[in-house]
Scaffold this motif. Structure first.
Motif, mmCIF file in Angstrom:
data_model
loop_
_atom_site.group_PDB
_atom_site.id
_atom_site.type_symbol
_atom_site.label_atom_id
_atom_site.label_comp_id
_atom_site.label_asym_id
_atom_site.label_seq_id
_atom_site.Cartn_x
_atom_site.Cartn_y
_atom_site.Cartn_z
ATOM 1 N N TYR A 262 0.824 -1.216 0.000
ATOM 2 C CA TYR A 262 0.000 0.000 0.000
ATOM 3 C C TYR A 262 0.856 1.264 0.000
ATOM 4 N N ILE A 263 2.050 1.158 0.574
ATOM 5 C CA ILE A 263 2.995 2.275 0.460
ATOM 6 C C ILE A 263 3.384 2.461 -1.006
ATOM 7 N N ALA A 264 3.630 1.343 -1.699
ATOM 8 C CA ALA A 264 3.950 1.407 -3.129
ATOM 9 C C ALA A 264 2.791 2.002 -3.914
ATOM 10 N N LEU A 265 1.570 1.597 -3.582
ATOM 11 C CA LEU A 265 0.385 2.134 -4.252
ATOM 12 C C LEU A 265 0.275 3.642 -4.035
ATOM 13 N N PHE A 266 0.531 4.085 -2.823
ATOM 14 C CA PHE A 266 0.474 5.510 -2.471
ATOM 15 C C PHE A 266 1.517 6.313 -3.263
ATOM 16 N N LEU A 321 7.104 -9.003 -5.742
ATOM 17 C CA LEU A 321 6.206 -9.016 -6.897
ATOM 18 C C LEU A 321 4.848 -8.404 -6.555
ATOM 19 N N LEU A 322 4.377 -8.655 -5.346
ATOM 20 C CA LEU A 322 3.099 -8.072 -4.919
ATOM 21 C C LEU A 322 3.205 -6.556 -4.805
ATOM 22 N N ILE A 323 4.334 -6.078 -4.315
ATOM 23 C CA ILE A 323 4.562 -4.630 -4.213
ATOM 24 C C ILE A 323 4.548 -4.002 -5.608
ATOM 25 N N ILE A 324 5.227 -4.632 -6.560
ATOM 26 C CA ILE A 324 5.263 -4.107 -7.933
ATOM 27 C C ILE A 324 3.858 -4.135 -8.548
ATOM 28 N N LEU A 326 0.882 -4.061 -7.096
ATOM 29 C CA LEU A 326 -0.011 -3.050 -6.528
ATOM 30 C C LEU A 326 0.473 -1.644 -6.859
ATOM 31 N N GLY A 327 1.780 -1.454 -6.924
ATOM 32 C CA GLY A 327 2.312 -0.148 -7.318
ATOM 33 C C GLY A 327 1.905 0.223 -8.729
ATOM 34 N N LEU A 328 1.996 -0.727 -9.665
ATOM 35 C CA LEU A 328 1.578 -0.461 -11.043
ATOM 36 C C LEU A 328 0.070 -0.242 -11.141
ATOM 37 N N HIS A 329 -0.665 -0.888 -10.261
ATOM 38 C CA HIS A 329 -2.127 -0.739 -10.280
ATOM 39 C C HIS A 329 -2.554 0.688 -9.949
ATOM 40 N N ALA A 330 -1.633 1.464 -9.381
ATOM 41 C CA ALA A 330 -1.926 2.869 -9.080
ATOM 42 C C ALA A 330 -2.220 3.667 -10.348
ATOM 43 N N GLY A 331 -1.840 3.136 -11.509
ATOM 44 C CA GLY A 331 -2.126 3.831 -12.762
ATOM 45 C C GLY A 331 -3.601 4.066 -13.003
ATOM 46 N N THR A 332 -4.458 3.299 -12.338
ATOM 47 C CA THR A 332 -5.903 3.505 -12.506
ATOM 48 C C THR A 332 -6.337 4.898 -12.061
#
Length: 447
Positions: A262-266, A321-324, A326-332
Motif C-alpha cells: 500500500y505504500i507502493a500504491l500511495f 512481486l506483490l509490491i510491484i 499493486l504499485g503499477l495498479h496505481a495507474g488507474t
C-alpha cells in the motif's frame, strides 16, 4: 441462530493486577455476516448517493459520512453488549450506507475545483488518502491490539475521533464550488473554469441517464472499473490467506509486509499523477491516450506481476512481486478513475456512482471464486494459481474493452438541460422586469 459468547482474555499481568480485554467469540459464518453487512449497505446506497451529490453538491454528503461513521466507530466496542452480532451488523450497514457517499461526492468536488491542467496531480493527491489511511490503520491497529494497556477498542476510538475531526475541518474550511468561496479572486476562478466544461454557477440539471447508459465510453470505464475492483479486493481479502497457507507468512501479524504494497500504491499514484499532467500539458500525448496507456499499465502489467506472484515460493520474491503489482495498479488513478470528469464534469458524481456500484458487485465475486475453486483445500498451490489466472484474464479483457471505447473529450450531454436552464433564467428575468415595470407605473400614478 449464531452463538453469542463474551470472552475475557488476560493479556498482561504484573505484581499488582492483571489486565483483561473483552472479546467476542463469534463463529465464522457470523463474522462473514458482519463483514458483508458493510458492503451490502455500501453497494445499495452508492447510486442514490451519486444522485444526491449531483443535486446538493459533494460537501454535505461527505460531512454526513464522516459524522455518522465517526460516532458509530467510537460506539462499536459497546454495540455488541447492547444487541449482540445483530446490532453489530446493523451498525456496519449504517456505516456502509453513509460511506457510499464518498467517491461520488469527491468526484463531484474534483469536477468543480480541479482544472484540466492539474487533474492528474490533484486527483491522485486526494484519492491517495485512502492508501495513507490503510497504511496508518495497519500500523496503529496492530500496535493498539498488541498493547497490554490499550487493547483493540482503542483503534475504534482513535479512528472515530479522527473522522469527527475531519468532519469539523471540512465543515469549517470546505466549500462546495468555486463560486461559493468567499475570497476567491477573478484570476483564480478563471484558471479553474477556463475550459468551460463545468457550470460556473450551479444549474438544476437533470441527470441524463439515457445518454449516460447509451454511451460506449462510459461503459468502457465502468467495465474496467469492475476488473480493477475484482483484482484489488482479491489482494485485500484473499492474499493474506494465500500468504499464510502457501508461503507460511501471517500478513495480519506482520505490519511491514502488510503495509509495503500500500505504500507502493500511495507513492506510485503520485508519480502517475505528475507524469500524466506533464504529458498532457506539454502536448506529448492526448488525454485519451494518457488514460489508455495508464490503464493498460495498471491492468495488464499489474496482472502479469500478479500471475508471477502466484508462481513463486520465496517469501521475499513474492512480497516484491506483490509490491510491484499493486504499485503499477496505481495507474488507474489517472486512467478510468478520473475519466468520468473528462467525459462529463457536470455529471461526474452520478457516473462514478454507477461505476462504483457495478465494481463493488463484481468485487464480491473474489471470495466466491476462491470458495468454489480452492474450497477448504487452502494449501493447494495449483488451485490458488487458477484463481489468479481467472482474475488476471478478467483484468486483461476489461482493459481491452476500455482501450477500444475510451474517450478523453467532454461529451455533448455534459450540457444536458442547457435549454431548460436558459428558458428558466429568461422567464425569471422577464418576471423581474414585469415587477419593476409595474412598480415604476405605480410610482408614476402616485406622483
Amino acid at each position: 441462530m449464531a452463538e453469542e459468547k463474551v470472552v475475557y482474555k488476560v493479556v498482561a499481568t504484573d505484581e499488582n493486577h492483571e489486565v483483561n480485554v473483552e472479546s467476542y467469540d463469534w463463529n465464522k459464518s457470523t463474522q462473514e455476516i458482519i463483514t458483508f453487512s458493510f458492503f451490502g449497505g455500501y453497494t445499495t446506497m452508492t447510486l442514490p448517493m451519486g444522485i444526491i451529490a449531483q443535486r446538493f453538491g459533494g460537501k454535505r454528503p461527505i460531512m454526513l459520512a464522516l459524522f455518522v461513521n465517526g460516532v458509530v466507530c467510537i460506539c462499536t466496542p459497546w454495540v455488541p453488549l447492547v444487541g449482540g452480532w445483530v446490532a453489530m451488523s446493523a451498525s456496519r450497514v449504517l456505516q456502509g450506507l453513509t460511506q457510499a457517499a464518498m467517491f461520488p461526492s469527491i468526484h463531484s468536488l474534483l469536477a468543480k475545483w480541479v482544472p484540466l491542467s492539474e487533474r492528474g496531480r490533484l486527483s491522485t493527491y486526494v484519492y491517495t488518502g485512502s492508501q495513507a489511511g490503510t497504511i496508518l490503520a495497519f500500523q496503529l491497529s496492530g500496535l493498539f491490539a498488541g498493547s497490554p494497556v490499550l487493547g483493540w477498542p482503542v483503534s475504534f476510538w482513535v479512528f472515530g475521533t479522527l473522522s469527527l475531526i475531519c468532519f469539523c475541518l471540512l465543515g469549517y474550511f470546505g466549500v462546495g464550488s468555486p463560486h461559493e468561496h468567499p475570497s476567491i479572486t477573478a484570476e483564480e476562478m478563471a484558471f479553474i473554469l477556463h475550459d468551460g466544461a463545468v457550470d460556473v454557477v450551479p444549474k438544476k440539471r437533470k441527470t441524463p441517464w439515457r445518454h449516460i447508459l447509451t454511451c460506449k465510453a462510459v461503459w468502457g470505464l465502468v467495465i474496467t472499473h469492475a476488473g480493477s475492483a475484482l483484482a484489488y479486493l482479491l489482494i485485500l481479502t484473499e492474499i493474506p490467506v494465500y500468504m499464510n497457507h502457501i508461503l507460511g507468512v501471517d500478513l495480519k501479524r506482520n505490519g511491514l509486509y502488510s503495509s509495503l504494497p500500500y505504500i507502493a500504491l500511495f507513492l506510485m499514484a503520485i508519480v502517475f499523477g505528475n507524469v500524466a499532467d506533464f504529458l498532457a500539458n506539454r502536448k506529448l500525448m492526448s488525454v485519451v491516450n494518457i488514460r489508455r496507456t495508464a490503464n493498460t499499465i495498471a491492468m495488464v502489467l499489474s496482472g502479469l506481476f500478479l500471475l508471477a506472484f502466484s508462481c513463486v515460493h520465496s517469501t521475499v520474491l513474492a512480497v516484491t512481486l506483490l509490491i510491484i503489482a499493486l504499485g503499477l495498479h496505481a495507474g488507474t488513478h489517472v486512467a478510468f478513475h478520473i475519466n468520468h470528469i473528462d467525459l462529463a464534469p457536470n455529471f461526474a458524481g452520478p457516473i462514478m456512482a454507477l461505476g462504483n456500484t457495478v465494481a463493488n458487485l463484481t468485487g464480491l465475486l473474489a471470495p466466491v471464486i476462491v470458495s468454489n475453486i480452492v474450497m477448504d483445500d487452502v494449501k493447494n498451490h495449483r488451485k490458488w494459481q487458477y484463481v489468479f489466472i481467472i482474475v488476471a484474464v478478467f483484468m486483461f479483457i476489461t482493459n481491452t474493452i476500455y482501450v477500444v471505447f475510451a474517450k478523453g473529450t467532454v461529451q455533448p450531454w455534459n450540457f444536458y438541460g442547457e435549454e431548460e436552464n436558459d428558458a428558466e433564467e429568461k422567464e425569471m428575468t422577464n418576471k423581474t422586469d414585469k415587477q419593476l415595470n409595474k412598480k415604476n407605473s405605480l410610482q408614476d400614478v402616485i406622483r
